[in-house]
Design a protein around this motif. Structure first.
Motif, short mmCIF file in Angstrom:
data_model
loop_
_atom_site.label_atom_id
_atom_site.label_comp_id
_atom_site.label_asym_id
_atom_site.label_seq_id
_atom_site.Cartn_x
_atom_site.Cartn_y
_atom_site.Cartn_z
N LEU A 55 0.72 -1.21 0.09
CA LEU A 55 -0.06 0.01 -0.17
C LEU A 55 0.74 1.39 -0.07
O LEU A 55 0.48 2.31 -0.55
N ASP A 56 2.04 1.27 0.38
CA ASP A 56 2.96 2.24 0.26
C ASP A 56 3.22 2.60 -0.81
O ASP A 56 3.59 4.01 -1.17
N ALA A 57 3.52 1.42 -1.61
CA ALA A 57 3.76 1.92 -3.10
C ALA A 57 2.62 2.54 -3.95
O ALA A 57 3.04 3.26 -4.92
N ARG A 58 1.47 2.40 -3.40
CA ARG A 58 0.31 3.03 -3.79
C ARG A 58 -0.18 2.51 -5.44
O ARG A 58 -1.21 1.77 -5.46
N THR A 59 0.69 2.90 -6.19
CA THR A 59 0.58 2.41 -7.43
C THR A 59 1.66 1.51 -8.17
O THR A 59 2.71 2.03 -8.00
N LEU A 60 1.49 0.30 -8.64
CA LEU A 60 2.41 -0.58 -8.94
C LEU A 60 1.84 -1.75 -10.06
O LEU A 60 0.60 -1.81 -9.86
N ALA A 61 2.72 -2.09 -10.71
CA ALA A 61 2.37 -3.29 -11.54
C ALA A 61 2.47 -4.45 -10.90
O ALA A 61 3.36 -4.61 -9.84
N PRO A 62 1.69 -5.46 -10.90
CA PRO A 62 1.77 -7.04 -10.20
C PRO A 62 3.11 -7.50 -10.47
O PRO A 62 3.53 -8.03 -9.29
N GLU A 63 3.90 -7.12 -11.32
CA GLU A 63 5.26 -7.99 -11.30
C GLU A 63 6.31 -7.31 -10.57
O GLU A 63 7.34 -7.67 -10.21
N GLN A 64 5.82 -6.03 -9.96
CA GLN A 64 6.56 -5.21 -8.89
C GLN A 64 6.46 -5.77 -7.35
O GLN A 64 7.36 -5.40 -6.54
N GLY A 118 -0.30 -14.81 -1.66
CA GLY A 118 -1.89 -14.52 -1.64
C GLY A 118 -2.05 -13.06 -2.18
O GLY A 118 -2.73 -12.71 -2.87
N LEU A 119 -1.15 -12.37 -1.46
CA LEU A 119 -1.25 -10.68 -1.81
C LEU A 119 -0.92 -10.50 -3.39
O LEU A 119 -1.58 -9.79 -3.95
N GLU A 120 0.09 -11.10 -3.75
CA GLU A 120 0.46 -10.86 -5.04
C GLU A 120 -0.70 -11.42 -6.14
O GLU A 120 -1.18 -10.72 -7.11
N LEU A 121 -1.26 -12.50 -5.79
CA LEU A 121 -2.53 -12.94 -6.57
C LEU A 121 -3.71 -11.82 -6.71
O LEU A 121 -4.15 -11.91 -7.78
N ALA A 122 -3.93 -11.35 -5.46
CA ALA A 122 -4.93 -10.57 -5.41
C ALA A 122 -4.70 -9.36 -6.33
O ALA A 122 -5.58 -8.74 -7.10
N VAL A 123 -3.51 -8.87 -6.31
CA VAL A 123 -2.87 -7.73 -7.31
C VAL A 123 -3.19 -8.02 -8.72
O VAL A 123 -3.65 -7.34 -9.32
N LEU A 124 -2.65 -9.14 -8.84
CA LEU A 124 -2.65 -9.45 -10.25
C LEU A 124 -4.27 -9.75 -10.80
O LEU A 124 -4.50 -9.13 -11.98
N GLY A 129 6.16 -18.71 -3.45
CA GLY A 129 5.98 -17.18 -3.17
C GLY A 129 5.24 -16.47 -4.26
O GLY A 129 5.02 -15.46 -4.40
N GLY A 130 4.45 -17.20 -5.07
CA GLY A 130 3.73 -16.57 -6.02
C GLY A 130 3.41 -17.30 -7.40
O GLY A 130 4.25 -18.01 -7.83
N TYR A 131 2.53 -16.96 -8.45
CA TYR A 131 2.42 -17.22 -9.69
C TYR A 131 3.57 -17.01 -10.54
O TYR A 131 3.95 -18.02 -11.58
N LEU A 132 4.15 -15.82 -10.43
CA LEU A 132 5.23 -15.48 -11.43
C LEU A 132 6.49 -16.28 -10.94
O LEU A 132 7.28 -16.78 -11.88
N GLU A 133 6.76 -16.75 -9.73
CA GLU A 133 7.79 -17.43 -9.47
C GLU A 133 7.45 -18.91 -9.99
O GLU A 133 8.41 -19.60 -10.42
N ALA A 134 6.33 -19.28 -9.77
CA ALA A 134 5.95 -20.64 -10.36
C ALA A 134 6.27 -20.85 -11.74
O ALA A 134 6.66 -21.91 -12.25
N VAL A 135 6.02 -19.54 -12.51
CA VAL A 135 6.46 -19.69 -14.09
C VAL A 135 7.77 -19.72 -14.15
O VAL A 135 8.36 -20.59 -15.09
#
Length: 377
Positions: A85-94, A111-117, A276-282
């Motif tokens: 939330l401190d980042a406010r605006t970000l891409a899911p890859e970040q 879980g948090l990364e997936l919600a943002v994605l 740690g997330g679906y991007l690391e899973a890829v």
């Protein structure tokens, strides 16, 4: 196979976290114990353009993993969600980079990364499978069968799942419930695709016993030794004809690289929460595919949220073995999504709607909620 086209940035207004208690249709027993109720954390990312959903796949006690519900709840609310939330605006890859300073807690981060994605992809009208690089519209479905009261009960349970159309059976084993259970299933059903999962219940001293499983022509033996025993797994692999598959040992693409280099893994089970997330899973998928190591998608008794994400992941080209993406009814009489995953000719469809392609059943979500917190920026 990196993500071909990154998702657009999202502006985050907050996160809602809920702890759910969802009854299982039948007890699920492994070497770690027995679950009758699934305790899980559901994450909702709040944005001006709509919400996104994620799932933290911890369990109530630190038996499968050092992570558990209350630790994930605490670290998510005190550290991880505020950092995003401190980042406010970000891409899911970040998201992973923002959370990198916090050591461990991969399931909470996932879980948090997936919600943002999900939020970002919904805003784009883009499906999660398309984003990850899915090449199939449905994935073959296997089922994981917990330890039953005795071999006869196990045979009955396996027979029921075969009748439902599952294309692969995995049975849990532990010392004292291994050779006889496997023999009973093989004798009852002949040459069905069969694998066993030890959940780290053995040591290298059990190599002679585990070699007895070779005669059953198994697809693989999953995680026979402790998660940090890569060297012992390599030694065991040299003594077995059955391929050794690693699960708990694979916590990142780097871990997969190391395991393959040591000869500790002929097959890899990919679980997004564990890495740690679906991007690391890829990235794990890419490492294994480049090395010629087959992968499959494991499960953590996910709700319809995680089940939809797993179906999309399992549709990537390197996932050449049937995974644990089963129908929702395998575990739940009532899911928290309006259209739970179903089995169709031995397969589960990959959702094609925006984001995860699911809609939340708000009544069910509220009924199963035992704790809820809203964190705003």
């Amino acid at each position: 196979m990196p993500i071909a086209r990154p998702a657009a940035s999202v502006t985050l207004d907050g996160f809602e976290l809920r702890v759910l208690h969802i009854p299982l249709v039948s007890p699920f027993t492994t070497s770690f114990g027995t679950e009758t109720v699934r305790e899980v954390i559901v994450v909702r990312a709040l944005t001006p353009d709509g919400d996104g959903w994620g799932e933290i796949v911890t369990q109530a006690a630190p038996l499968y993993s050092s992570e558990y519900t209350q630790s994930a709840w605490d670290v998510a609310l005190r550290f991880l969600a505020p950092a995003i939330l401190d980042a406010r605006t970000l891409a899911p890859e970040q998201v992973a980079g923002v959370l990198e300073p916090f050591v461990g807690h991969r399931m909470a981060k996932a879980g948090l990364e997936l919600a943002v994605l999900d939020a970002a992809l919904r805003a784009e009208g883009r499906a999660f499978g398309e984003y990850l690089g899915a090449v199939r519209d449905a994935v073959p479905s296997g089922v994981s069968v917990g330890i039953q009261a005795d071999p006869a009960a196990l045979v009955d349970r396996v027979g029921g799942y075969l009748d439902e159309g599952y294309v692969r059976i995995k049975i849990k084993i532990k010392p004292g419930r291994d050779v006889a259970d496997t023999a009973a299933v093989r004798d009852a059903f002949g040459a069905i695709p069969l694998r066993v999962d030890a959940n780290s219940a053995y040591t290298l001293a059990d190599a002679e016993l585990l070699a007895e499983l070779d005669r059953f022509d198994l697809l693989l033996i999953e995680q026979p030794l402790q998660e940090d025993d890569l060297v012992d797994h390599a030694a065991l692999a040299r003594r077995l004809r059955t391929p050794v598959c690693l699960d708990e040992s694979i916590v990142s693409a780097k871990a997969a690289t190391d395991a393959i280099a040591l000869g500790a893994a002929a097959v890899v089970n990919v679980k997004a929460g564990r890495v740690g997330g679906y991007l690391e899973a890829v990235r794990v998928h890419d490492v294994c595919r480049d090395a010629g190591i087959p992968v499959w998608c494991g499960g953590m008794l996910e709700t319809g949220i995680g089940r939809a994400a797993n179906a999309a992941l399992a549709a990537l080209p390197g996932f050449t073995l049937p995974g644990d993406v089963s129908a929702s009814s395998r575990f739940y009489a009532r899911d928290i999504v309006t259209e739970p995953a179903v089995l169709e000719d031995g397969h589960v469809r990959v959702p094609t709607g925006p984001g995860l392609g699911i809609e939340i059943d708000q009544v069910a979500l509220d009924d199963f909620t035992v704790e809820r917190t809203l964190l705003r920026r």
